[in-house]
Design a protein around this motif. Structure first.
Motif, PDB file in Angstrom:
ATOM      1  N   HIS A 189       0.859  -1.190  -0.425  1.00 54.37           N
ATOM      2  CA  HIS A 189      -0.152  -0.409  -0.151  1.00 54.37           C
ATOM      3  C   HIS A 189       0.636   1.225   0.173  1.00 54.37           C
ATOM      4  O   HIS A 189       0.349   2.674   0.231  1.00 54.37           O
ATOM      5  CB  HIS A 189      -0.654   0.192   0.920  1.00 54.37           C
ATOM      6  N   LEU A 235      -6.266   2.372   7.878  1.00 56.99           N
ATOM      7  CA  LEU A 235      -5.550   3.347   7.247  1.00 56.99           C
ATOM      8  C   LEU A 235      -6.316   4.235   7.202  1.00 56.99           C
ATOM      9  O   LEU A 235      -5.794   5.125   7.401  1.00 56.99           O
ATOM     10  CB  LEU A 235      -4.909   2.376   6.218  1.00 56.99           C
ATOM     11  N   HIS A 248      -3.200   7.808   4.940  1.00 57.47           N
ATOM     12  CA  HIS A 248      -2.886   7.089   3.781  1.00 57.47           C
ATOM     13  C   HIS A 248      -4.035   7.448   2.751  1.00 57.47           C
ATOM     14  O   HIS A 248      -4.984   7.198   3.452  1.00 57.47           O
ATOM     15  CB  HIS A 248      -3.205   5.210   4.017  1.00 57.47           C
ATOM     16  N   CYS A 274      -5.467   5.739  -1.091  1.00 62.14           N
ATOM     17  CA  CYS A 274      -5.228   4.879  -2.434  1.00 62.14           C
ATOM     18  C   CYS A 274      -6.121   4.484  -2.551  1.00 62.14           C
ATOM     19  O   CYS A 274      -7.051   4.711  -2.735  1.00 62.14           O
ATOM     20  CB  CYS A 274      -3.334   4.066  -1.715  1.00 62.14           C
ATOM     21  N   CYS A 331      -7.763   1.286  -0.183  1.00 60.68           N
ATOM     22  CA  CYS A 331      -8.536   1.977   0.429  1.00 60.68           C
ATOM     23  C   CYS A 331      -9.302   3.435   0.404  1.00 60.68           C
ATOM     24  O   CYS A 331      -8.906   4.305   0.596  1.00 60.68           O
ATOM     25  CB  CYS A 331      -7.433   2.342   0.926  1.00 60.68           C
TER      26      CYS A 331
HETATM   27 ZN   LIG Z   1      -3.714   1.372   0.975  1.00 68.28          ZN
END
Ligand SMILES: [Zn+2]
Length: 263
Positions: free
Chosen positions: A55, A138, A144, A146, A149
């Motif tokens: 990640h 997360l 974070h 992404c 996520c």
């Molecule tokens: Zn992620």
């Protein structure tokens, strides 16, 4: 012990997420055992380190903790549970998180794993964790972002508080199509959310739901709020219009509810 073939499915929200746990397999008290080197290969800590790398989240180890940016500390705890079925291994995997964004509170989620041997059981538990709770942690507790996520984020309103709920995917495990999911999404979860909004004080909270059915009956309903049993919610979920199937099925869901302003 109920035998079943594993089918992990990822559901709603669109992208992925989190979890719940498999709290109570039908077993007695847990006992922590040292790592059993005979089963060999990858430890759950190694799996977590690898997932963080995948990640793009930098981390380093401090003792048994994985330290992430923002001083978020993740800790995995793997426990062995006795199984009444020879050859079947049962583990409970807990992911704990603590850091400035939690105000020092330890947020925690469980997943259970079953299989022929400890490694297989641990792999399964970790996979459940990865599909759901991992992303919620997360999303809610780090900067974070992404494409994997993306927990569903919803604004919740209480009597004197507002929150952002980071909503993990509902993970079901069953042999065929899910008989629990529709009722869960249509009735149970909205009712649970209303109960939360009507009753909970401001501040950080987290919710873990586990529902299991067998032989056309809901056998287990467990709701944890802030890692403690939440009897009112368990009663509420028990009264939903479930239409459980004959084969074993379980559903798990994990959500972190962040105070607005911290989110
Ligand atoms: Zn992620």
């Amino acid at each position: 012990m109920i035998m079943f073939r594993d089918t992990l499915k990822k559901w709603w929200p669109p992208k992925h997420q989190k979890a719940t746990d498999d709290p109570a397999p039908p077993v007695a008290a847990a006992q922590t055992t040292p790592d059993d080197g005979s089963i060999g290969t990858e430890s759950t800590d190694d799996m977590l380190a690898r997932a963080l790398i995948q990640h793009g989240v930098p981390s380093h180890r401090d003792g048994s903790a994985h330290v992430l940016p923002g001083d978020l500390r993740l800790l995995l705890v793997l426990e062995d549970h006795p199984s009444t079925t020879p050859g079947n291994h049962v583990v409970a995997l807990e992911l704990r998180a603590e850091g400035p964004r939690t105000d020092g509170i330890v947020v925690s989620s469980f997943a259970a794993g079953f299989g022929e041997g400890r490694q297989i059981a641990a792999n399964q538990a970790f996979m459940k964790m990865l599909l759901s709770a991992f992303h919620v942690f997360l999303d809610a507790l780090t900067e974070h972002t992404c494409s994997q996520c993306e927990s569903a984020m919803t604004r919740w309103s209480g009597n004197d508080a507002t929150w952002t709920a980071y909503d993990g995917a509902v993970i079901t495990q069953q042999t065929g199509s899910s008989a629990l999911l529709d009722t869960y999404l249509t009735h149970a979860w909205p009712a649970l959310r209303r109960l939360f909004e009507q009753t909970q004080p401001k501040g950080l909270h987290w919710i873990g739901v586990f529902v299991a059915s067998f032989h056309n009956e809901v056998q287990t309903v467990e709701v944890l709020l802030d890692s403690n049993p939440w009897p009112d919610a368990t009663d509420l979920l028990s009264r939903q219009p479930w239409t459980p199937g004959f084969e074993y099925e379980s559903a798990r869901h994990f959500v972190i509810v962040m105070p607005e302003g911290n989110a």
